[in-house]
Design a protein around this motif. Structure first.
Motif, PDB file in Angstrom:
ATOM      1  N   UNK A 105      -2.125  -0.442 -11.016  1.00 12.06           N
ATOM      2  CA  UNK A 105      -2.057   0.262 -12.291  1.00 12.06           C
ATOM      3  C   UNK A 105      -0.619   0.328 -12.801  1.00 12.06           C
ATOM      4  N   UNK A 106      -0.465   0.298 -14.127  1.00 16.55           N
ATOM      5  CA  UNK A 106       0.849   0.373 -14.765  1.00 16.55           C
ATOM      6  C   UNK A 106       1.410   1.794 -14.628  1.00 16.55           C
ATOM      7  N   UNK A 107       2.682   1.931 -14.268  1.00 13.32           N
ATOM      8  CA  UNK A 107       3.275   3.278 -14.180  1.00 13.32           C
ATOM      9  C   UNK A 107       3.323   3.964 -15.543  1.00 13.32           C
ATOM     10  N   UNK A 152       0.837  -1.198   0.000  1.00  9.56           N
ATOM     11  CA  UNK A 152       0.000   0.000   0.000  1.00  9.56           C
ATOM     12  C   UNK A 152       0.878   1.256   0.000  1.00  9.56           C
ATOM     13  N   UNK A 153       1.933   1.245   0.812  1.00  3.87           N
ATOM     14  CA  UNK A 153       2.871   2.366   0.843  1.00  3.87           C
ATOM     15  C   UNK A 153       3.580   2.525  -0.501  1.00  3.87           C
ATOM     16  N   UNK A 154       3.955   1.407  -1.109  1.00  8.56           N
ATOM     17  CA  UNK A 154       4.614   1.427  -2.419  1.00  8.56           C
ATOM     18  C   UNK A 154       3.696   2.027  -3.480  1.00  8.56           C
ATOM     19  N   UNK A 155       2.447   1.616  -3.480  1.00  3.88           N
ATOM     20  CA  UNK A 155       1.474   2.135  -4.451  1.00  3.88           C
ATOM     21  C   UNK A 155       1.334   3.642  -4.308  1.00  3.88           C
ATOM     22  N   UNK A 195      -4.995  -4.594 -19.639  1.00  3.10           N
ATOM     23  CA  UNK A 195      -3.608  -4.272 -19.975  1.00  3.10           C
ATOM     24  C   UNK A 195      -3.066  -3.076 -19.206  1.00  3.10           C
ATOM     25  N   UNK A 196      -3.914  -2.360 -18.481  1.00  5.07           N
ATOM     26  CA  UNK A 196      -3.465  -1.196 -17.707  1.00  5.07           C
ATOM     27  C   UNK A 196      -3.050  -1.559 -16.291  1.00  5.07           C
ATOM     28  N   UNK A 197      -3.018  -2.867 -15.972  1.00  2.00           N
ATOM     29  CA  UNK A 197      -2.726  -3.317 -14.612  1.00  2.00           C
ATOM     30  C   UNK A 197      -1.685  -4.426 -14.632  1.00  2.00           C
ATOM     31  N   UNK A 198      -1.067  -4.636 -13.487  1.00  2.00           N
ATOM     32  CA  UNK A 198      -0.257  -5.826 -13.262  1.00  2.00           C
ATOM     33  C   UNK A 198      -0.636  -6.432 -11.921  1.00  2.00           C
ATOM     34  N   UNK A 199      -0.480  -7.749 -11.799  1.00  2.00           N
ATOM     35  CA  UNK A 199      -0.765  -8.405 -10.527  1.00  2.00           C
ATOM     36  C   UNK A 199       0.514  -8.559  -9.737  1.00  2.00           C
ATOM     37  N   UNK A 200       0.444  -8.183  -8.470  1.00  3.86           N
ATOM     38  CA  UNK A 200       1.550  -8.395  -7.554  1.00  3.86           C
ATOM     39  C   UNK A 200       1.079  -9.330  -6.449  1.00  3.86           C
ATOM     40  N   UNK A 201       1.915 -10.304  -6.117  1.00  2.00           N
ATOM     41  CA  UNK A 201       1.633 -11.178  -4.992  1.00  2.00           C
ATOM     42  C   UNK A 201       2.503 -10.779  -3.818  1.00  2.00           C
ATOM     43  N   UNK A 215      -2.335   3.052  -8.420  1.00  3.54           N
ATOM     44  CA  UNK A 215      -3.643   2.844  -7.804  1.00  3.54           C
ATOM     45  C   UNK A 215      -3.956   1.358  -7.773  1.00  3.54           C
ATOM     46  N   UNK A 216      -4.783   0.974  -6.800  1.00  6.14           N
ATOM     47  CA  UNK A 216      -5.284  -0.395  -6.712  1.00  6.14           C
ATOM     48  C   UNK A 216      -6.518  -0.395  -5.840  1.00  6.14           C
TER      49      UNK A 216
END
Length: 372
Positions: free
Chosen positions: A311-313, A290-293, A343-349, A299-300
């Motif tokens: 969201x993609x940078x 959350x801090x990284x975003x 395509x405007x997003x990426x998934x992070x685990x 956004x997420x």
């Protein structure tokens, strides 16, 4: 049966084994084997092959079901696969009050809420027709009316993943019950993949407990940190479970004897400490992401579970270019949102150990700054 390539798995196959850090893993970090008694006795098949009756009965109680309404499987992947074969295979009518409504002359049909794990739409697509009802950013809210509009007379199953992978959206109980009612009113089952449910501090009632048309699939992988056991289950109406068991005779025959042996422990007195520990880790790591975003003006939707859809940078032409740049320059694997239809997003685990997460986020941040 023709099935589409599993694009996420192909992405992992290309990059995962050479990369330093896996920030696309969709489960909580794996537990050490020495926390458990590892001696199951004789290395035979599990007998009966649908799983130990006492353990099935104990699990069934959690869903207000009976032991014969539970089938143990090799992970949730097999649970979902067998459920779809049961509901959408040839001669799919199951008989009884909750019979699937499709006839032999009609192509089986499913309605799948997406984005979701590819197997939850690719397997039904290989067996029949699929209508996909899309969640819309930024809230990813479930539109029950849209699902109702997509249902046909031949629809046999509505498919939901809750909490959702990849967005982390946990659809509220009232919405899920509305969805169940819509499915049941149309003589269709509601199949809910609930592998992340117990990572919530306040888990919803499982769909299989909502009525005769409810089917739940889950496993010891995502919430428990026991991916290597390959131990999962289907819970639902006996006719569906019995047909799934018939299909299982042609897949894995029985669950793993090691998997069942450790499942007895993980679902017993060890369960609450495991879940408490994993929820604490997930919450702590989620705050760090959350801090990284916020730091990088991304956004997420604040997620439940261990996946976030971010969201993609700026400065990158879509999710694959961004994720490929990160892995090639920083040796960190992310999952492109393009593989989920966005395509405007990426998934992070973020279920991995915190020190690995910190290092991974630092490297991703360096990449973003370098290309901004």
């Amino acid at each position: 049966m023709d099935i589409a390539p599993f694009e996420l798995e192909r992405w992992f196959a290309e990059y995962e084994h050479e990369a330093d850090i896996m920030l696309a893993e969709s489960g909580i970090r794996s537990l050490e084997a020495d926390r458990f008694d590892l001696d199951p006795g004789k290395l035979d098949y599990v007998i009966p092959t649908d799983g130990d009756p006492e353990l099935r009965a104990e699990l069934a109680d959690r869903y207000d079901r009976e032991a014969d309404e539970v089938l143990f499987t090799c992970g949730a992947q097999e649970a979902n696969f067998l459920a779809f074969l049961s509901l959408m295979g040839e001669d799919e009518a199951l008989g009884g009050d909750a019979a699937a409504s499709g006839s032999a002359e009609q192509t089986p049909h499913a309605v799948v809420v997406t984005p979701t794990y590819q197997a939850l739409h690719a397997v039904p697509e290989a067996l029949g027709d699929v209508s996909r009802v899309w969640l819309e950013p930024p809230e990813w809210e479930l539109d029950v009316d849209a699902v109702a509009d997509a249902i046909r007379p031949e629809t046999s199953v509505v498919v939901l993943n809750n909490p959702n992978n990849p967005t982390g959206r946990y659809h509220p109980e009232e919405k899920v019950r509305e969805l169940y009612d819509v499915a049941a009113d149309n003589d269709a089952y509601l199949l809910c993949d609930e592998v992340y449910r117990l990572l919530s501090d306040d888990p919803l009632p499982p769909v299989a407990s909502m009525g005769e048309y409810g089917i739940s699939t889950a496993s010891l992988t995502k919430a428990y940190g026991l991916a290597g056991l390959r131990f999962g289950w289907i819970v639902g109406p006996e006719a569906v479970v019995e047909r799934a068991w018939q299909w299982k005779d042609y897949t894995t025959i029985s669950p793993s004897i090691f998997g069942q042996h450790l499942a007895e422990q993980a679902l017993g007195e060890r369960e609450q400490p495991i879940l408490d520990e994993n929820r604490t880790l997930a919450a702590h790591n989620c705050e760090r992401v959350r801090e990284f975003v916020t730091e990088y003006d991304l956004s997420w939707y604040d997620p439940v579970g261990v996946n976030g859809f971010v969201s993609i940078p700026a400065g990158f032409d879509g999710s694959k270019e961004f994720c490929r740049t990160v892995v090639e320059e920083e040796s960190v694997v992310l999952a492109p949102g393009d593989l989920f239809g966005y395509d405007d997003y990426f998934r992070i685990g973020f279920g991995l150990p915190t020190d690995e997460l910190e290092e991974g986020l630092s490297r991703v941040g360096d990449c973003i700054e370098r290309h901004s």
